[in-house]
Design a protein around this motif. Sequence first.
Motif, mmCIF file in Angstrom:
data_model
loop_
_atom_site.group_PDB
_atom_site.id
_atom_site.type_symbol
_atom_site.label_atom_id
_atom_site.label_comp_id
_atom_site.label_asym_id
_atom_site.label_seq_id
_atom_site.Cartn_x
_atom_site.Cartn_y
_atom_site.Cartn_z
ATOM 1 N N ILE A 120 12.980 -4.786 1.004
ATOM 2 C CA ILE A 120 11.577 -4.367 1.179
ATOM 3 C C ILE A 120 11.088 -4.572 2.616
ATOM 4 C CG2 ILE A 120 10.969 -4.699 -1.251
ATOM 5 C CD1 ILE A 120 9.611 -7.353 -0.416
ATOM 6 N N ILE A 121 12.003 -4.796 3.536
ATOM 7 C CA ILE A 121 11.618 -5.118 4.921
ATOM 8 C C ILE A 121 10.779 -4.009 5.562
ATOM 9 C CG2 ILE A 121 13.666 -4.228 6.123
ATOM 10 C CD1 ILE A 121 12.034 -7.610 6.876
ATOM 11 N N ASN A 177 6.334 -1.523 -8.440
ATOM 12 C CA ASN A 177 6.964 -2.462 -9.371
ATOM 13 C C ASN A 177 8.153 -3.159 -8.725
ATOM 14 O OD1 ASN A 177 5.133 -1.919 -11.417
ATOM 15 N ND2 ASN A 177 6.416 -0.363 -12.377
ATOM 16 N N MET A 178 8.977 -2.411 -8.003
ATOM 17 C CA MET A 178 10.147 -2.984 -7.340
ATOM 18 C C MET A 178 9.717 -3.964 -6.250
ATOM 19 S SD MET A 178 12.526 -3.014 -4.613
ATOM 20 C CE MET A 178 12.203 -1.645 -3.563
ATOM 21 N N ALA A 179 8.752 -3.568 -5.450
ATOM 22 C CA ALA A 179 8.282 -4.421 -4.356
ATOM 23 C C ALA A 179 7.613 -5.688 -4.898
ATOM 24 C CB ALA A 179 7.311 -3.648 -3.456
ATOM 25 N N THR A 180 6.848 -5.559 -5.965
ATOM 26 C CA THR A 180 6.177 -6.711 -6.552
ATOM 27 C C THR A 180 7.192 -7.684 -7.156
ATOM 28 O OG1 THR A 180 4.206 -5.389 -6.969
ATOM 29 C CG2 THR A 180 4.425 -7.432 -8.219
ATOM 30 N N LYS A 240 0.843 -1.202 0.000
ATOM 31 C CA LYS A 240 0.000 0.000 0.000
ATOM 32 C C LYS A 240 0.875 1.247 0.000
ATOM 33 C CE LYS A 240 -3.911 -2.212 0.923
ATOM 34 N NZ LYS A 240 -4.928 -2.390 -0.004
ATOM 35 N N LYS A 241 0.290 2.337 -0.480
ATOM 36 C CA LYS A 241 0.892 3.665 -0.438
ATOM 37 C C LYS A 241 2.289 3.709 -1.051
ATOM 38 C CE LYS A 241 -1.704 4.896 3.674
ATOM 39 N NZ LYS A 241 -1.660 5.284 5.074
ATOM 40 N N LEU A 242 2.410 3.159 -2.245
ATOM 41 C CA LEU A 242 3.685 3.170 -2.948
ATOM 42 C C LEU A 242 3.518 3.872 -4.288
ATOM 43 C CD1 LEU A 242 4.817 -0.551 -2.430
ATOM 44 C CD2 LEU A 242 5.447 1.427 -1.057
ATOM 45 N N THR A 243 4.594 4.486 -4.747
ATOM 46 C CA THR A 243 4.580 5.044 -6.093
ATOM 47 C C THR A 243 4.590 3.872 -7.070
ATOM 48 O OG1 THR A 243 6.986 5.089 -6.310
ATOM 49 C CG2 THR A 243 5.929 7.048 -5.331
#
Length: 177
Positions: free
Chosen positions: A128-129, A89-92, A81-84
């Motif tokens: 991504i911790i 894309n990086m987190a996914t 949530k609340k990501l640019t």
Amino acid sequence: MKKYILAAVMAVGGLVFTVKAQVKTSSQEVVPELVKQRETQKKAIISSYMGMKNGLVISDTQKTASSATEFSAALSQFKFKKLTLQQMNMATSARISIKALADQIAASSSIDDQRKNMEKLSEELWLIIDKLKPENTVVYQQKCPMTGVTWVSNDKKIENPYYPKNMLTCGEVTGEK
């Protein structure tokens, strides 16, 4: 806040009445439950990761595999949530890679293979911790200076999951979040 307007036309004794009713759903009613659910998901992710790490510390392939299965399932259910767009894309991408590594750990009966996959998983998880750790929780990145491998711990005490027989206490805290 969402508003819903209901309109009805009533005829009583030849007179026509228009009745309007507003139904409001307050985001204040829903948000605490969603926050609580999200924190529960984060706790499951971190707890199952620690289960994998601790399974490796005691060289227990079954415990490590079981925790990896739990970790993979918990990570699959978590929504960022609340990501640019770039952060999303990086987190996914990281989640896909981390989940694949956890699935490999779960499927493996070789402690050496589990440790190799955990090395990669831990490096990617650290990136991504911040998005996965529960509120008011501190996690530490730890590193074995002799080999350069890292892992995540919820304790400053060093318990090297990669070389527990010869280098159980070999390591240092290199990051804190």
